[in-house]
Design a protein around this motif. Structure first.
Motif, mmCIF file in Angstrom:
data_model
loop_
_atom_site.group_PDB
_atom_site.id
_atom_site.type_symbol
_atom_site.label_atom_id
_atom_site.label_comp_id
_atom_site.label_asym_id
_atom_site.label_seq_id
_atom_site.Cartn_x
_atom_site.Cartn_y
_atom_site.Cartn_z
ATOM 1 N N SER A 230 35.914 43.536 48.520
ATOM 2 C CA SER A 230 35.319 42.356 47.881
ATOM 3 C C SER A 230 35.199 42.605 46.381
ATOM 4 N N GLU A 232 33.353 41.136 44.315
ATOM 5 C CA GLU A 232 31.947 41.140 43.908
ATOM 6 C C GLU A 232 31.353 42.536 44.034
ATOM 7 N N GLN A 235 32.861 44.800 41.330
ATOM 8 C CA GLN A 235 32.312 44.531 39.995
ATOM 9 C C GLN A 235 30.872 45.005 39.842
ATOM 10 N N LYS A 236 30.129 45.037 40.943
ATOM 11 C CA LYS A 236 28.737 45.468 40.895
ATOM 12 C C LYS A 236 28.557 46.948 41.207
ATOM 13 N N TYR A 294 39.046 37.879 45.840
ATOM 14 C CA TYR A 294 38.262 37.163 44.835
ATOM 15 C C TYR A 294 37.914 35.745 45.281
ATOM 16 N N THR A 298 34.169 35.449 40.664
ATOM 17 C CA THR A 298 34.554 36.833 40.366
ATOM 18 C C THR A 298 35.931 36.882 39.706
ATOM 19 N N ARG A 320 30.752 32.515 49.844
ATOM 20 C CA ARG A 320 30.724 33.936 49.515
ATOM 21 C C ARG A 320 32.129 34.488 49.713
#
Length: 422
Positions: A230, A232, A235-236, A294, A298, A320
């Motif tokens: 994912s 997300e 990126q986190k 994505y 994102t 999501r």
């Protein structure tokens, strides 16, 4: 009401369900669901509200706009997706399911029970059949105006057998977008699994060649690898695969594809949860990580396009990132039992949801496990635990040839080396 952008996602669905308790039909029920979810955007802040009462649309709009104002601006928001050509997916709608009535479900239930009764000494415990017909719409202020219709059927049976004080259970299921299911075979397989699992033996704790069934491997994948691809989570900083694009993370024979447009796929539709056309994304090629998954937000952070991996659980949920149809395959499929001198076959697992999606570590209970001796499935094994790390396992994993759909994951049997704790 002052929103810069807006998006409406609507669902209508009819579900007809039959539930079994032992050899009797416990209930037959029909439900119809209808509702709308609204995303309102102000300066990049996204507010959401939903309702099943269409007379309250003004209230929904007010709530979504208010939520967007409270959330505040987000400079990383690049906008809702615009209109793009969308191609219908084949094999996701069957009028026989859309028009199914209770008598058809009764016939399927009889076939399930008949399959179970063909195996001596095994009884049904519970089961059921569910048919769903749904229509989804997605309209936004950037010109997207889409609708998609689909059907699905799911059937399952759990069985039990006894030998004195010893008890063993077995379960089996099938799911499809069309009415072409073999209920008798599902019942037979569930009963046969219970019969073969009685009077299990104990084995010593050690590292073994472990053959994971599609059901077992899909459970592990869904809770370890799937979150790691994912965008997300990447990126986190919540993914072990961050910074690994273009690098080898698995056996070079392994291919991993997520395809939202797969014909007849359980996760297939013409567009994703934001109206982006569904597409085929190559995640692993020759063992090399090629991309992440994505959604629009994102993707906008990186100045790229969405991969069409926005998913929704229903009209009352925000979209999501999620898998669509995750397909595991190998350029050189093998007979996963061949060459296994001492090993364990695991048909299903319990506790995969406790896996660590960041590190990839998992420890689960193995159910309906069997000893493998000289390439043949032998005695049943008493309840055991298996433990490993998905990223380590995939570097030395053998993949079989015939894949099975387990919800949105399609995978064959796989063979890995891992710890078995008894």
């Amino acid at each position: 009401m002052g929103a810069d952008e807006a998006e409406v996602f609507g669902v209508w669905s009819r579900n007809l369900t039959l539930e079994l308790r032992r050899e009797k039909v416990e209930s037959v029920s029909e439900s119809v669901l209808r509702g709308l979810g609204l995303r309102a955007v102000i300066d990049g802040g996204v507010g959401f509200s939903s309702t099943s009462d269409l007379s309250r649309i003004d209230d929904v709009a007010k709530a979504a706009v208010s939520a967007a104002r409270i959330l505040g601006p987000d400079s990383l928001w690049k906008g809702l997706p615009g209109r793009s050509p969308v191609t219908p997916v084949e094999g996701v709608f069957d009028r026989r399911i859309a028009e199914v009535q209770a008598d058809a479900l009764l016939e399927i239930a009889e076939e399930l029970l008949s399959g179970c009764s063909s195996v001596e000494g095994v009884e049904p415990v519970s089961g059921g059949i569910s048919c769903t017909h749904s229509l989804e719409i997605l309209i936004n202020s950037s010109g997207v105006d889409l609708s998609d219709e689909g059907t699905s059927i799911h059937l399952a049976l759990e069985t039990i057998t006894r030998n004195g004080s010893e008890v063993a259970t077995g379960s089996e299921f099938d799911n499809s977008r069309s009415f072409s299911v073999n209920a008798r075979a599902v019942g037979e397989r569930a009963a046969d699994l219970a019969r073969r699992s009685i009077d299990g033996i104990s084995i010593k704790t050690d590292t073994y060649d472990v053959v994971l069934s599609p059901v077992a491997f899909a459970e592990i994948l869904e809770n370890t690898l799937a979150p790691s691809v994912s965008a997300e989570n990447v990126q986190k900083g919540r993914s072990a695969l961050a910074g690994m694009l273009g690098k080898s993370i698995a056996d070079p024979r392994i291919q991993l594809i997520d395809d939202g447009a797969l014909p007849a796929g359980m996760g297939s539709s013409a567009f994703d949860g934001e109206g982006v056309p569904s597409q085929r994304n190559v995640l692993l090629e020759d063992g090399i990580l090629r991309c992440y998954l994505y959604d629009t937000y994102t993707a906008g952070k990186e100045g790229r396009a969405s991969t069409g991996n926005s998913v929704r659980s229903g009209y009352s949920e925000m979209p999501r990132i999620g898998i669509r149809n995750l397909i595991v395959s190998s350029k050189e499929p093998v007979d996963v039992l061949e060459g296994v001198h001492e090993g364990v076959l695991v048909n299903s697992v319990i506790g995969a949801h406790t896996a660590n999606p960041i590190s990839g570590d998992f420890s689960v209970e193995a159910r309906n496990a069997f000893r493998i001796r000289a390439g043949e499935v032998a005695e049943p094994v008493r309840s055991t635990m298996i433990a490993g790390n998905i990223f380590d396992l995939m570097k030395h994993m053998d993949v079989g040839g015939d894949a099975r759909a387990v919800g949105p994951i399609l995978t064959p049997f796989v063979r890995v080396r891992m710890r078995v704790v008894c």
